[in-house]
Design a protein around this motif. Structure first.
Motif, mmCIF file in Angstrom:
data_model
loop_
_atom_site.group_PDB
_atom_site.id
_atom_site.type_symbol
_atom_site.label_atom_id
_atom_site.label_comp_id
_atom_site.label_asym_id
_atom_site.label_seq_id
_atom_site.Cartn_x
_atom_site.Cartn_y
_atom_site.Cartn_z
ATOM 1 N N VAL A 152 0.825 -1.207 0.000
ATOM 2 C CA VAL A 152 0.000 0.000 0.000
ATOM 3 C C VAL A 152 0.861 1.259 0.000
ATOM 4 N N SER A 153 1.852 1.323 0.919
ATOM 5 C CA SER A 153 2.609 2.561 1.109
ATOM 6 C C SER A 153 3.642 2.808 0.016
ATOM 7 N N ARG A 154 4.314 1.746 -0.436
ATOM 8 C CA ARG A 154 5.411 1.943 -1.385
ATOM 9 C C ARG A 154 4.976 1.860 -2.848
ATOM 10 N N SER A 155 3.927 1.125 -3.099
ATOM 11 C CA SER A 155 3.539 0.915 -4.503
ATOM 12 C C SER A 155 2.215 1.581 -4.850
ATOM 13 N N LEU A 156 1.174 1.188 -4.118
ATOM 14 C CA LEU A 156 -0.157 1.644 -4.504
ATOM 15 C C LEU A 156 -0.446 3.075 -4.073
ATOM 16 N N ARG A 157 0.046 3.489 -2.901
ATOM 17 C CA ARG A 157 -0.233 4.851 -2.459
ATOM 18 C C ARG A 157 0.400 5.893 -3.394
ATOM 19 N N ARG B 146 -0.530 9.675 -8.005
ATOM 20 C CA ARG B 146 -0.362 10.043 -9.407
ATOM 21 C C ARG B 146 -1.694 9.989 -10.161
ATOM 22 N N LEU B 147 -2.487 8.973 -9.855
ATOM 23 C CA LEU B 147 -3.787 8.875 -10.500
ATOM 24 C C LEU B 147 -4.685 10.046 -10.119
ATOM 25 N N GLU B 148 -4.641 10.419 -8.817
ATOM 26 C CA GLU B 148 -5.449 11.563 -8.387
ATOM 27 C C GLU B 148 -4.990 12.836 -9.084
ATOM 28 N N GLU B 149 -3.655 12.992 -9.232
ATOM 29 C CA GLU B 149 -3.139 14.170 -9.916
ATOM 30 C C GLU B 149 -3.539 14.167 -11.394
ATOM 31 N N ALA B 150 -3.439 12.971 -12.008
ATOM 32 C CA ALA B 150 -3.860 12.861 -13.404
ATOM 33 C C ALA B 150 -5.344 13.154 -13.550
ATOM 34 N N LEU B 151 -6.134 12.663 -12.594
ATOM 35 C CA LEU B 151 -7.568 12.932 -12.630
ATOM 36 C C LEU B 151 -7.849 14.414 -12.485
#
Length: 564
Positions: free
Chosen positions: A220-225, A230-235
């Motif tokens: 969660v912390s190192r990969s998905l978070r 980045r996804l939120e920023e792209a969104l």
């Protein structure tokens, strides 16, 4: 129970009464609190009955029959594979059960005892997941089977806001899941470890929770978070672009509306100008017609009165009476004949009325910066006033392209200034009626028409030039097509004897001969023209057309002379 309402950042919603409810306690399919919540492999939870109602994808006949069925997750549309045991084999979502219980505690002001059903419940058994009144709670503790169960106050659970209860084994009711089988990757109770997992490596949960929890935490912390960030920023970028696109589209829509309004205003102004011009033309033509009408009525009155008098004189008058007024009567009748009143003026009146036409495709310049089309034309072509320019309508040479121009004019002999008239040009041989010449008529869009043709035979032709099915002035025209100009094939010389260097076989187009076996001409001998001439035809004019018909017998001598 309705779950519609305002949603908070923690997944809570407000119902119509303003009460805050936890949306995680409700199934997104049936919109009710979870009943036997099952967790799909995509980590979305639904009621077991709701999952059973989903349409499954059956394996095709040519595939293995042991393949598990799959369903589409109602939340994310992922294709999820069901275990071989079906929906019951899915993992139970205990967090959803905790949320359901907490939602029940928050929504209910008071709970009824689940055992006696009469008294108000004040405590809850974590193991049995039932609400108990004080009396039933004491009885629950006295029973040997439930004496070890943990019982908490409902008020205490409400204050905590988080339900912490043991997870029981589905195979051994009453047994809490305390061990983790590393071999099967499964949580088990003590009896399961002693029976089904006897030879497996089973460890207490508190010994392995850090290892597996850290693995989940690391993912969660190192990969998905970071990916989530980045996804939120792209969104956000997409949403900003979407807002910019919407703003740009709205601005462009305003520009388009402004352009359309301005263009409409320009078109309306052009329309008003056309209508005003039409009205001016109408008034001008009306005045012309009124003046013409008055002139015709006056002429009609004058002629009718004079004719009536002359006829009455001839019918009723005596010889003396006729001769006595003969002079004045004759002078009046002659003056009326010389007055210029023409009965054909009615055709002029018709022309005045029909000479106005509207040309919607013609360019009309610009109005307020916008290009316009559509003009009023007050001229009409008069075939009798149309003229032909160019010699191509009178003479031509066979095999050569010839051209002439038709210039259209109105009844006042003014240039039309526009094209589009019906023009027909026909060229036919006067003797060979079947010999017709193909013509090409090009509209120059200025009232003139370019006509081109190529006759293939010499002779006399008739050229018909018609506009609106009427002959133009001078039509039909007489066309003479001359034969093609023949160039000299010989040499312009003084005699064949000199030109050939004394060759006896050299011939000449002139009738001159020489004694001694020479077949050509020489100076001062019989038949010599007495001046330089062409060896091919005998013509004494150097700039002339060859008119000889070279016979095969003399052709060689001519060629010989030319070569020499």
């Amino acid at each position: 129970m309705s779950t519609c309402g305002e949603k908070s950042a923690h997944g809570d919603t407000k119902d119509k009464n303003g009460n805050v409810s936890n949306s995680r306690a409700f199934c997104s399919v049936c919109k009710r609190m979870y009943r036997e919540p099952k967790l799909l492999t995509c980590l979305h939870t639904f009621c077991s009955d709701c999952i059973r109602q989903l349409e499954t994808f059956s394996p095709s006949p040519d595939r293995e029959r042991a393949r598990a069925l799959t369903v589409l997750c109602p939340e994310c549309d992922s294709e999820v594979e069901l275990p071989s045991s079906g929906v019951d084999g899915l993992t139970t979502d205990h967090l959803a059960l905790d949320d359901v219980f907490m939602e029940t505690l928050l929504l209910r002001k008071s709970a009824v005892c689940d055992l006696c059903g009469d008294a108000e419940a004040e405590q809850r058994c974590d193991v049995c997941s039932i609400n108990l009144c004080d009396f039933c709670s004491q009885a629950h503790r006295r029973q040997k089977r439930t004496s070890s169960h943990a019982i908490h106050s409902l008020e205490e659970l409400k204050r905590q806001g988080r339900l912490s209860r043991p997870v029981l084994c589905s195979l051994h009711p009453g047994q809490e899941l305390r061990l983790f089988c590393e071999t099967c990757d499964l949580t088990v109770c003590m009896e399961c470890a002693a029976t089904f997992h006897r030879d497996h490596h089973c460890s207490p949960m508190h010994e392995v929770i850090h290892q597996h929890g850290d693995r989940i935490r690391e993912l969660v912390s190192r990969s998905l978070r970071p990916r989530l960030v980045r996804l939120e920023e792209a969104l956000r970028c997409v949403e900003v672009s979407q807002e910019a696109l919407q703003s740009r589209a709205e601005a462009m829509a305003k520009e388009i509306h402004a352009f359309a309004q301005a263009y409409t205003s320009a078109v309306e102004a052009h329309c008003h100008s056309l209508l005003q011009s039409l009205e001016d033309m109408r008034v001008q033509r009306r005045n012309q017609l009124q003046l013409q009408r008055a002139q015709l009525k006056q002429a009609l009155c004058d002629i009718r009165g004079s004719v009536d008098f002359a006829e009455r004189l001839l019918t009723c008058g005596s010889e003396a009476e006729i001769l006595s007024v003969k002079g004045v009567t004759t002078r009046r009748l002659i003056s009326l004949l010389d007055s210029g009143h023409d009965p054909n003026m009615t055709s002029v009146s018709h022309d005045v009325g029909s000479s106005i036409c509207f040309l919607p495709q013609e360019h009309a310049g610009q109005v307020e910066g916008f290009p316009m089309v559509g003009v009023l034309q007050s001229k009409t072509v008069d075939p009798s006033k149309c003229t032909i320019q160019g010699e191509g309508v009178q003479q031509c040479v066979e095999g050569q392209k010839c051209e002439f121009t038709l210039v259209c004019r109105d009844s006042a002999e003014e240039l039309m200034g526009k094209g589009g008239d019906s023009v027909l040009v026909s060229i036919i041989h006067t003797e060979k009626k079947e010999c017709k010449v193909q013509t090409t008529v090009t509209d120059n869009n200025d009232g003139s028409y370019a006509v081109s043709y190529t006759p293939m035979e010499q002779g006399f032709y008739s050229v018909w030039v018609c506009v609106k099915a009427q002959h133009v002035k001078g039509s039909p025209f007489g066309l003479t097509v001359k034969r093609k100009f023949q160039r000299h094939q010989g040499v312009f010389h003084c005699c064949s004897f000199c030109s050939s260097g004394g060759t006896k076989e050299a011939r000449c187009g002139c009738p001159g001969t020489m004694p001694g076996g020479f077949q050509g001409c020489g100076h001062g001998h019989k038949g010599h023209p007495g001046k330089p001439h062409w060896s091919c035809c005998g013509s004494v004019l150097e700039s002339s057309e060859c008119v000889s018909s070279v016979v095969s017998g003399s052709h060689r001598g001519h060629v010989r002379t030319v070569e020499l």
